[in-house]
Design an enzyme around this catalytic site. Structure first.
Site, PDB file in Angstrom:
ATOM      1  N   GLY A   1     -14.335  -5.323   5.843  1.00 46.29           N
ATOM      2  CA  GLY A   1     -15.257  -5.841   6.504  1.00 46.29           C
ATOM      3  C   GLY A   1     -15.678  -7.328   6.283  1.00 46.29           C
TER       4      GLY A   1
ATOM      5  N   GLY B   1     -11.159  -3.098   8.773  1.00 45.67           N
ATOM      6  CA  GLY B   1     -10.832  -3.225  10.125  1.00 45.67           C
ATOM      7  C   GLY B   1     -11.928  -3.096  10.853  1.00 45.67           C
TER       8      GLY B   1
ATOM      9  CE  LYS C   1      -3.896  -1.983   2.710  1.00 49.31           C
ATOM     10  NZ  LYS C   1      -4.997  -1.830   1.529  1.00 49.31           N
TER      11      LYS C   1
ATOM     12  NE  ARG D   1     -27.475  -5.420  -1.684  1.00 54.64           N
ATOM     13  CZ  ARG D   1     -28.106  -6.143  -2.639  1.00 54.64           C
ATOM     14  NH1 ARG D   1     -28.539  -5.569  -3.916  1.00 54.64           N
ATOM     15  NH2 ARG D   1     -28.441  -7.347  -2.126  1.00 54.64           N
TER      16      ARG D   1
END
Length: 287
Positions: A211, A150, A78, A162
């Site tokens: 998540g 996280g 990252k 969505r």
């Protein structure tokens, strides 16, 4: 254009797989043994970044190199949004992919990295179609819906995947003469809007992140239309990382097989503790 196609093609090779966050070579080996298609090398997994606060930066190059030396699968790392110098360092290390990530602190609140200047493919996050197309126009080879990293809470991940897919569906229903107005609304280049409308999907792979903590979570986002998943804290904050890693890989590959999902979900032990009341929303960074 040839290099851009090559980078997009490299990202396509990860389709249908799981990318796992790791902080040590041993964790990277667990991920590889479980069937991960790639690992993300970083000093702290997102839940620890969230808990510790402060400024979070690119990981130590030494750590990244140790992870690279320990596995044969691709290694990602990252960088902060807009921090092209960190990206130059990672490219010099010969990482396989760079993630311009909202999980780290933002380095430039006005500009993302011009990813077209790099030979390494980039991954970027998005919460909606406009964000996704802007990142692709900058040279991103993969998009991941952001979710909330996280937390162990899938709610934002499902919201974002969505949103992206429903906006793509709406584009496919638009007339050609309506697309310029749609492009202005999205804040995205008209050529990418036209290509997305024609394809009925993004022109790059779309993974889901943020998540995902259980095999069922992975199945959910795959059934919604994701091309693959990133799992951060969900593996190594669980009671049995090896079991969770293997189960999530199987659930991602066979996401529509309820019998298999039930089988791999048995006796895994406690999933990572969840966080639902957020003081800091990573997903709001870098729109």
């Amino acid at each position: 254009m040839g290099l851009d196609n090559l980078k997009v093609g490299l990202a396509q090779m990860l389709k249908g797989g799981v990318i796992m966050d790791v902080v040590t070579p041993d964790q990277a080996k667990i991920a590889e043994d479980a069937g991960a298609v790639a690992v993300m090398a970083l000093e702290k997994i997102p839940s620890d970044i969230r808990a510790s606060g402060g400024v979070s930066r690119m990981s130590d190059p030494g750590l990244i190199e140790r992870v690279m030396d320990s596995v044969s699968i691709p290694v990602m790392a990252k960088v902060r949004i807009g921090h092209f110098a960190e990206a130059q360092i990672l490219q010099s290390l010969k990482v396989d992919y760079i993630d311009e990530s909202e999980v780290l602190s933002v380095a430039d609140s006005s500009y993302h990295i011009d990813k077209r200047k790099f030979t390494v493919p980039f991954v970027c996050g998005a919460t909606n179609l406009g964000e996704a197309l802007r990142r692709i126009s900058e040279g991103a080879s993969m998009i991941r819906s952001k979710g909330e990293a996280g937390t162990g809470d899938i709610a934002q991940a499902t919201k974002h995947i969505r949103a992206i897919l429903s906006e793509i569906s709406a584009l496919t229903q638009a007339r050609e003469d309506e697309l310029p107005a749609r492009a202005r609304e999205l804040g995205a280049p008209i050529d990418l809007v036209r290509e997305t409308a024609r394809l009925g999907r993004l022109p790059v792979v779309l993974f889901t992140a943020g998540g995902i903590a259980t095999p069922a979570d992975s199945s959910l986002v795959m059934q919604l239309g994701s091309d693959g998943v990133f799992v951060g804290s969900g593996i190594f904050k669980s009671e049995d990382p090896k079991a969770y890693a293997a189960a999530i890989v199987q659930a991602t590959a066979q996401y529509d097989d309820a019998d298999l999902l039930a089988r791999v979900s048995r006796n895994l032990g406690q999933a990572m503790p969840g966080v639902s009341n957020l003081d800091v929303r990573f997903s709001s960074r870098g729109v």
